[in-house]
Design an enzyme around this catalytic site. Structure first.
Site, PDB file in Angstrom:
ATOM      1  N   HIS C 113       1.002  -1.219   0.039  1.00 16.07           N
ATOM      2  CA  HIS C 113      -0.016   0.227  -0.247  1.00 16.07           C
ATOM      3  C   HIS C 113       1.067   1.146   0.022  1.00 16.07           C
ATOM      4  CE1 HIS C 113      -2.911   2.962   1.871  1.00 16.07           C
ATOM      5  NE2 HIS C 113      -3.704   2.135   1.513  1.00 16.07           N
ATOM      6  N   ASP C 188       2.679  -4.590   7.585  1.00 20.08           N
ATOM      7  CA  ASP C 188       1.473  -3.669   7.445  1.00 20.08           C
ATOM      8  C   ASP C 188       0.494  -4.907   7.620  1.00 20.08           C
ATOM      9  OD1 ASP C 188      -0.764  -2.596   6.594  1.00 20.08           O
ATOM     10  OD2 ASP C 188       0.302  -1.709   4.607  1.00 20.08           O
ATOM     11  N   GLN C 191      -4.964  -5.068   6.624  1.00 14.25           N
ATOM     12  CA  GLN C 191      -5.891  -5.658   6.137  1.00 14.25           C
ATOM     13  C   GLN C 191      -5.963  -7.260   6.926  1.00 14.25           C
ATOM     14  OE1 GLN C 191      -8.286  -4.883   4.244  1.00 14.25           O
ATOM     15  NE2 GLN C 191      -7.635  -2.893   3.532  1.00 14.25           N
ATOM     16  N   LYS C 214     -10.695  -0.442  10.182  1.00 11.80           N
ATOM     17  CA  LYS C 214     -10.881  -1.447   9.400  1.00 11.80           C
ATOM     18  C   LYS C 214     -11.250  -2.716  10.406  1.00 11.80           C
ATOM     19  CE  LYS C 214      -7.408   0.148   6.081  1.00 11.80           C
ATOM     20  NZ  LYS C 214      -8.333   0.611   4.875  1.00 11.80           N
ATOM     21  N   CYS C 352      -4.775   2.803  -3.461  1.00 10.35           N
ATOM     22  CA  CYS C 352      -3.486   3.129  -3.088  1.00 10.35           C
ATOM     23  C   CYS C 352      -2.280   2.131  -3.277  1.00 10.35           C
ATOM     24  CB  CYS C 352      -3.764   3.496  -1.469  1.00 10.35           C
ATOM     25  SG  CYS C 352      -4.864   4.690  -1.281  1.00 10.35           S
TER      26      CYS C 352
HETATM   27  C1  PLP Z   1      -2.646  -2.775   3.289  1.00  3.73           C
HETATM   28  C2  PLP Z   1      -2.945  -1.324   3.654  1.00  3.73           C
HETATM   29  N1  PLP Z   1      -1.795  -0.603   4.374  1.00  3.73           N
HETATM   30  C3  PLP Z   1      -2.073   0.638   4.911  1.00  3.73           C
HETATM   31  C4  PLP Z   1      -3.505   1.055   4.921  1.00  3.73           C
HETATM   32  C5  PLP Z   1      -3.554   2.480   5.581  1.00  3.73           C
HETATM   33  O1  PLP Z   1      -4.379   2.594   6.692  1.00  3.73           O
HETATM   34  P1  PLP Z   1      -4.793   3.881   7.122  1.00  3.73           P
HETATM   35  O2  PLP Z   1      -5.447   4.477   6.064  1.00  3.73           O
HETATM   36  O3  PLP Z   1      -6.038   3.566   8.105  1.00  3.73           O
HETATM   37  O4  PLP Z   1      -3.528   4.709   7.698  1.00  3.73           O
HETATM   38  C6  PLP Z   1      -4.481   0.562   4.286  1.00  3.73           C
HETATM   39  C7  PLP Z   1      -5.793   0.936   4.149  1.00  3.73           C
HETATM   40  O5  PLP Z   1      -6.154   2.135   3.443  1.00  3.73           O
HETATM   41  C8  PLP Z   1      -4.412  -0.846   3.710  1.00  3.73           C
HETATM   42  O6  PLP Z   1      -5.193  -1.444   3.358  1.00  3.73           O
END
Ligand code: PLP
Ligand code: PLP
Lengths: 136, 394, 394, 136
Positions: C113, C188, C191, C214, C352
């Site tokens: 991401h 990370d 998910q 999430k 993203c």
């Molecule tokens: C795999 C992953 N990493 C990072 C993020 C970033 O999370 P957040 O936007 O809650 O900081 C997300 C969600 O958008 C994600 O799906």
């Protein structure tokens, strides 16, 4: 507010439809009204920023009248461009500058899109106004 | 007004709540609580780049907050942060890091909250910047010393209204002096925006930081207002979703507007809640309340002094209704606990301003801070509770 | 289960809501909404170093969140952040900045991401660090290439479960390879934590980042779990209140525990809400739901393929029920809008993850992501809505 | 659970009082039970961390029995130290290790403090237990 006849027709057309899905279908029908901006003429300054899809819009003044060319890969965005074309193409620059962008709201067109969509539409409308102001 | 704030239905130790800890955080009116409730019940979705109805509503709700901030404070740029602290750290990282170099001078004051000291100390260590602290004397900023400190300064960071003493600093003067010398100005307005309506552009400041939770809004959200000129000089701070334009393995480009500084899923429900708070407060006559509360606070000050307390707050014309005091023999913590037993909430300690405590020559104070919903009834109960403490302890 | 989530009482364009945008954010059960509501109505106050009743309750409420995180994920250290993005940026600044030097290698993957790419690109630029991206082939991480990339790596950052494809990476292998080579590991898990219960200590990872929103919790809050070893190597990130021990004009000392990394007023109401979500989810049999949802997703995948769609998600045994697909001629945005008109919420775009999009050879996909409250009814309505779109467009 | 007699007396004493203010007054009365740790012996290792006020507590084993010395600038904290002194002073180390810190909760003493106060109390109790474990 009274709109130019071309716009009033669009508003009337949309106001007959209740179902959002159908309104989107009608919106897409207007995509055929676009005078296509050829890919070769796409550039940063005619790119519609903040759109998820690829969208370009270019305004010229041809024989004192406004001429709109546009292109978009998403059909719904192209439909919006088609409506803008119908509303603006062939008008005098001053007439366009007097136009309020709100007619699509009035017609419930934006209503049938999600709220944040309005940004893309607004962006296009602002691009038109800016181009005309620069040109005259 | 208390009936608009559900918390006042609550009893504390069997007593009605007398909430005098407003400089720490304010209570929330029904509208704010309901707005967040409704968001989660009806419109919850992630924002931006999405095309479904809920996502559109969430985006509009969140962006509404930015619009209201720009409108209320007359600001060209409003970056949404998690609070004052993050806002100041953002300036240190995204403006300071790329615009300040070894030997450059940043002017602070002894009256600053830790949130406007520690980020600069950390930056100073990394980049060999010189920090100069304007001293406080007689409970005021020493303006002569300030002028001297300005010599060669690139940035001036000053607390608009002190969280310990309620003092409103002469920021108009500070800003005009600073601008004359070519320094940029950051205002820590955490305690200012709850009490007065500030026209950011008119102040001439470059950065202004504040938190929602101190002005009837939710926790977890705040803002940094930025002048157009300073905005152009800012580099991204945190990286992630939403703040980029394109990402490739060899590098990324960023958004051009405020989103550049808002990486990741933003504070959506918080933005909705803050919007409600901004709407709510826009209907309040702050000036009127300010005068009312200041007059209550002045009466309280007199009563405290009659009881042998030392009161540190001058409560001058523009100051916030914040009273810091100590008793010659009763420990602030004992005092506060015995007040709490009577339903009175005050704060004790260093109030995140240890340098100022040092200057005042105390370890900590008891602080009673008043806000919109406080009234004479509260101040009477407060004094009554004080008397009971003194009876018990002396 | 839908009756526990008030949003499902809402009609979208006159239709029942079919919410399939769970990878972006999940809906919130009543308990979570009520907990935050109650906090603001009954206990709102600023936390820490305070002695009145409300402040005590607020502090307990907020710290409860940390306790629950440590318990659920078996972690020694849980730093509360505003989300996954801030958590990863925190690692880059507070560990990366002081432990990585010019020439050091950080291994990432093409599946990351943006939140796990951009912070490292920014750090790489400042500190001349080398970034290596493990390629994706056949929709999977190329593990041979990973082993090669590991050569000399100081840190490996990998997405546990992909937000685009639902793929659960072989993180056990990745971690053991990395540890053998002496590299630290950041997961990370944004998910991952919604779908499986992870024992942080058992994984052997050093950092694990995720967001509350999430996993049925509120917006504006997330966490970074840290191993004891890595924790010792971390320097403060943001400065301000709550994270210090003492502040003097000549320098400051910091708290020893997680508070060192939580500057300023924390996300109090959000902590209370997340606690409620953690309590709620602890009663859910995630494994059971995981299998149920995966089986629904596999059926949907078959149906989509029958309709001529390209589906990018393999939906292997451990994968999350996330389906990314495109239609050969219908633009994803049109598709999503026409689904929305029928009450179906999906997400479109690059999610993203532009480098992964590049690898898949698309500009964007339509993504339908399932969560606990989704059922066969939803998947049927989804397919029905798809058919109507195709009828209208083709 | 049954407590040592000294503790039971304290619990009984507190349970008679409903009013929080009065409970705090009683708590402060116990401050006189503290065997004072002289300022000269205050150091980092006997400092009670996380307290707003200054507080120190030192445990020694004297002739096989636990001996508590303490000091605090806030009277309420000193009252807690007094109660800990009454509960622990003169016991055998093993007896203290068998003691649960919960008695102050049982007595409603912590109840009369704010919840976050419990940390300071817990910290002191943990310091006692750690010192004894190190000593034996
Ligand atoms: C795999 C992953 N990493 C990072 C993020 C970033 O999370 P957040 O936007 O809650 O900081 C997300 C969600 O958008 C994600 O799906
Ligand atoms: C003057 C001042 N500056 C900064 C802060 C920090 O605000 P926050 O904790 O909301 O980040 C506060 C409040 O505590 C304050 O009173």
């Amino acid at each position: 507010m009274t709109w130019p006849e071309s716009v009033q027709e669009i508003i009337d057309h949309f106001q007959e439809i209740d179902d959002k899905f159908q309104r989107l279908e009608v919106l897409m029908d207007y995509s055929s009204e676009v005078n296509e901006l050829p890919v070769g003429e796409w550039n940063e300054s005619n790119r519609v920023k903040g759109c998820q899809s690829i969208a370009h819009i270019e305004i010229e003044i041809v024989e004192e009248k406004v001429s709109v060319k546009a292109a978009a890969d998403a059909k719904i965005v192209q439909g919006l461009q088609g409506i803008l074309t119908l509303a603006i193409n062939g008008l005098l620059p001053e007439q366009v500058l007097n136009l309020s962008p709100d007619f699509v709201e009035e017609a419930g067109i934006l209503n049938s899109l999600t709220p944040s969509r309005s940004n893309g539409y607004r962006t296009m409308f602002d691009m038109i106004v800016n181009s005309i102001e620069e040109a005259i | 007004m208390k009936d608009q704030f559900p918390i006042f239905e609550r009893k504390i130790n069997g007593k009605e709540l007398v909430y005098l800890d407003n400089a720490a955080t304010t209570q929330k009116p029904n509208q704010v609580i309901e707005a967040m409730n409704d968001y989660y019940r009806l419109s919850n979705a992630n924002v931006h780049r999405a095309v479904h109805t809920l996502a559109g509503e969430a985006t509009e709700g969140y962006e509404e907050c930015r619009k209201l901030l720009k409108k209320r404070f007359n600001a060209g740029r409003a970056i949404i942060t998690s609070g004052t602290t993050e806002a100041i750290n953002l300036v240190a990282h995204s403006w300071g890091h790329s615009n300040l170099n070894a030997g450059d001078v940043v002017v602070l004051t002894e009256m600053e909250h830790h949130s406007d000291i520690v980020p600069w100390q950390m930056l100073a260590e990394r980049k060999s910047i010189e920090l100069r602290y304007v001293p406080v004397s007689d409970g005021k900023l020493d303006m002569n010393a300030f002028e001297v400190a300005l010599e060669g300064a690139k940035l001036v960071c000053v607390v608009h209204t002190s969280n310990v003493l309620g003092i409103r600093n002469p920021i108009e003067k500070i800003i005009s002096f600073s601008k004359n010398r070519g320094a940029k100005i950051l205002l820590d307005a955490a305690q200012a925006v709850p009490h007065e309506l500030i026209d950011f552009k008119e102040t001439g400041a470059d950065f202004m930081a504040f938190s929602a939770h101190k002005m009837c809004g939710p926790t977890g959200i705040g803002a940094l207002l930025v002048s157009e000129e300073a905005f152009k000089e800012m580099q991204p701070f945190m990286g992630g979703g939403d703040m980029i334009d394109t990402v490739t393995l060899s590098g990324s480009t960023f958004q051009a507007d405020e989103h550049k500084f808002e990486a990741g899923t933003p504070r959506i429900a918080e933005g909705v809640g803050w919007s409600a708070a901004l709407e709510w407060i826009s209907k309040i006559d702050l000036l009127n309340h300010h005068q009312r509360l200041l007059s209550i606070a002045r009466d309280v000050k007199v009563s405290l002094e009659e009881r042998g307390m030392t009161v540190y707050s001058p409560l001058g014309p523009g100051d916030a209704a914040v009273i810091s005091f100590t008793h010659p023999s009763i420990h602030p913590e004992d005092f506060a606990r015995l007040l709490d037993a009577q339903g009175v909430a005050v704060r004790t300690g260093h109030h995140c301003a240890q340098p100022l405590m040092e200057r005042l020559g105390v370890n900590g104070t008891i602080r009673a801070s008043f806000y919109l919903y406080n009234d004479h009834n509260d101040s009477e109960k407060f004094l009554f509770a004080i008397d009971r403490v003194m009876e018990a302890m002396l």
